[in-house]
Write an enzyme that holds these catalytic residues in place. Structure first.
Site: not given
Ligand code: AMP
Length: 187
Positions: A13, A88, A127, A133, A144
């Site tokens: 996204k 969301r 990632r 992160r 998630r």
């Protein structure tokens, strides 16, 4: 033009939204980026959001809607916005519909990036290694994905009823996906 990009965590996204917003000449708004900046700056918003984010849970609707209200009222959003990571929940979608209506606007396109679950987990773990992160660990990733299925996927049916859903295969290279996205929002 008001465009939303919907997709599971790791679906691309942010990457795709940034390029598409540039192409369309409208600002990109990522609620995730705004929240991470608030966490980093240690603002009251960031302090409130951090616990939810680290656990892979959604930040409460009221908090997110405060942010969105501010953005939609700002002059930079007057010609449109591309939102990634928002809405969301169905409650967020209903609220933004009402806000846009107040400005005589509506959501024009909801692009849904479809990516296989195994690929999502691989991308997120990649990632984690690259960007560090704090929510890219296996436990938070699984949480998630569950939150996406339970709370965000129902939005597809919500927007289907408005006739604005554009499904875009999100596998393959960045340029190929971008080409598909541009076609989808031009239709
Ligand atoms: P993202 O960068 O979009 O993957 O978002 C990272 C995290 O920020 C999410 O796991 C949520 O905790 C929070 N977040 C971002 N956008 C929203 C939203 N629209 N509603 C609730 N929580 C959000």
């Amino acid at each position: 033009m008001y465009v939303m990009i919907l997709g599971a965590p790791g679906s691309g996204k942010g990457t795709q939204g940034k390029i598409l917003a540039g192409h369309l000449g409208i600002p990109q708004v990522s609620t995730g980026d705004l929240l991470r900046a608030a966490v980093k700056a240690g603002t009251p918003l960031g302090v409130e959001a951090k616990g939810y984010m680290d656990q892979g849970l959604l930040v409460p609707d009221a908090v997110i809607l405060g942010l969105i209200r501010e953005i939609l009222a700002s002059p930079t959003a007057a010609k449109g916005v591309l939102m990634d990571g928002f809405p969301r929940t169905v409650a967020q979608a209903e609220a933004v519909d009402r806000l846009l209506k107040d400005h005589q606007q509506r959501v024009d396109h909801v692009a849904v990036l479809d990516v296989d679950e195994a690929e999502l987990v691989q991308r997120l773990l990649g990632r984690a290694a690259k960007e560090g992160r704090s929510d890219d660990n296996l436990q938070s990733i699984q949480q998630r994905l569950k939150v996406y299925h339970d709370q965000t996927q129902p939005l597809i049916a919500y927007y289907d009823r408005q006739g604005v859903v554009r499904r875009v295969p999100g596998m393959g290279d960045v340029d190929a996906i971008q080409t598909r996205l541009r076609k989808a929002v031009a239709a």
